[in-house]
Enzyme design. Structure first.
Site, PDB file in Angstrom:
ATOM      1  N   CYS A   1      -3.112   4.291  -8.049  1.00  0.00           N
ATOM      2  CA  CYS A   1      -2.775   5.638  -8.528  1.00  0.00           C
ATOM      3  C   CYS A   1      -2.194   5.546  -9.940  1.00  0.00           C
ATOM      4  O   CYS A   1      -1.142   4.947 -10.158  1.00  0.00           O
ATOM      5  CB  CYS A   1      -1.803   6.264  -7.528  1.00  0.00           C
ATOM      6  SG  CYS A   1      -0.637   7.437  -8.187  1.00  0.00           S
TER       7      CYS A   1
ATOM      8  N   CYS B   1       1.316   6.776 -10.550  1.00  0.00           N
ATOM      9  CA  CYS B   1       2.281   5.860  -9.902  1.00  0.00           C
ATOM     10  C   CYS B   1       2.595   4.680 -10.815  1.00  0.00           C
ATOM     11  O   CYS B   1       3.741   4.256 -10.938  1.00  0.00           O
ATOM     12  CB  CYS B   1       1.714   5.289  -8.594  1.00  0.00           C
ATOM     13  SG  CYS B   1       1.429   6.531  -7.340  1.00  0.00           S
TER      14      CYS B   1
END
Lengths: 100, 302
Positions: free
Chosen positions: A28, A31
């Site tokens: 991600c 992230c």
């Protein structure tokens, strides 16, 4: 920074004081960028414990906490959830989120 | 004082930064969140010349490092407003910065579904990023609302992970064709619910179903799903300057291909500019033009 591989309950639920957990995965983009912010703020907030949990390898923990979007950041105090944020946060916002 | 302040560190802002630094200008980039902008959420970038296949994260990081290595100041602060004058001022929460020229590259943010109470399900079944959250719906049933390139790409990504993917789109047919749309049509676990709007999202603690309504017949279809991925376009982030800069009725900043706004010395580039096509390539193209014209503007002031 401590990465929780298993025993989330044992480590976080039994943690005495404030701790903050970053739920993330390796694939991600937001992230990955938030990880850098999380590390920077850890250097500034020595009185609180910083944990990271990979939701791919800790699916049951993520499920139990109702996490369906990442990054999710949860602040705990004496094992109890105080508040959570879903999505990227800037350094300033993360410091505000943690509070005093 | 800076020569140029660039507001936003997405692809257009960072391209403007690269060009401005290479033109030997003193540059400040201000970004409220993180670099990369919308491309950060993209799984695979396959339409940027020179890169056959690169993740949105890698593209954004490469671009950021390329810009940063040219020596600009980059600060992560939210811009609150812009003041015009011979010397222009950019005001953030804690600081005021001065510059000869400003480039606005504040981009756009994902559009939310206009349904009352939808925020209750944010992070509890409603998502705006399939590559981020798709794995939470492994083997489950989901829907994608929208009919643009992003919606199709997200649906294709999800069809590899999920049991069933519905695509709810308000028009009868797609306005474009693409390799990914053709691939999607061939997937056995994908159903298209066209000419329909999502009118209701339901569930107790988390999303359990949505209702799609046919635009013409008003016939309602209930879809029992665990996740709804919203890809219905974006809204501009122009509130920092719409008191002095001309915007259109949707909030996009008015400027032609020269990227010049109604105010001398203030330029605009990327998704926030009023234009027909919003792609990674056009964002970078805008960044180039805005920077070159900002440099020309500064030269006229000497």
């Amino acid at each position: 920074m401590e990465y929780i591989k298993n025993n989330f309950d044992k480590i976080v639920t039994n943690y005495n004081g404030k701790c903050i957990v970053d739920f993330y995965t390796d694939w991600c983009g937001p992230c990955k960028l938030f990880s850098k912010v999380f590390e920077e703020v850890e250097e500034l907030k020595k009185d609180i414990k910083f944990f990271k949990v990979n939701t791919d390898s800790n699916r049951s923990t993520a499920q139990k906490l109702g996490i369906m979007s990442i990054p999710t950041i949860i602040l705990f105090e004496n094992g109890k959830e105080i508040k959570r944020n879903i999505g990227f946060m800037s350094k300033e916002n993360l410091i505000d989120f943690i509070g005093d | 004082m800076y020569d140029i302040i660039i507001i936003g560190a997405g692809p257009s802002g960072l391209t403007a930064c690269i060009y401005s630094c290479l033109a030997n200008k003193k540059v400040l980039v201000l970004e409220k969140e993180t670099y990369g902008g919308q491309i950060l959420k993209t799984n695979k970038v396959r339409n940027y010349p020179g890169f056959e296949n690169i993740s949105g994260y890698d593209f954004a990081t490469n671009l950021y490092n390329q810009a940063k290595n040219l020596g600009p100041d980059i600060k992560f602060e939210e811009v609150l407003r812009i003041n015009n004058g011979e010397i222009k001022k950019v005001i953030t929460k804690n600081n005021t910065y001065e510059a000869k020229a400003i480039i606005i590259a504040s981009g756009s943010t994902t559009r939310k579904l206009p349904i009352a109470g939808i925020e209750k399900f944010d992070g509890k079944g409603i998502s705006y990023c399939a590559t981020c959250d798709g794995n939470f719906y492994k083997g489950k049933d989901v829907a994608v609302v929208g009919g643009g390139n992003t919606a199709i790409d997200e649906a294709l990504y999800l069809s590899d992970i999920c049991n069933k993917v519905y695509i709810v789109y308000r028009r009868k047919e797609f306005s474009f064709n693409s390799i990914n749309l053709e691939k999607l049509k061939e997937r056995k676990n994908v159903s298209f619910i066209l000419n329909s709007n999502v009118v209701s999202v339901n569930g107790e603690d988390k999303l359990e179903s949505i209702i799609a309504e046919d635009v013409d017949t008003k016939e309602k279809t209930t879809l029992e799903i665990n996740g709804l991925f919203v890809a219905i376009g974006s809204v501009p982030v122009s509130d920092i300057c719409n008191d002095i800069i001309d915007t259109n009725e949707s909030g996009y900043i008015k400027a032609s291909e020269d990227c010049k706004t109604n105010i001398d010395g203030i330029f605009v580039c990327g998704d926030i500019r009023e234009k027909q096509v919003r792609q990674l390539t056009t964002a970078c193209s805008d960044g180039t033009t805005a920077s070159i014209n900002a440099c020309k503007y500064i030269a006229t002031k000497k």
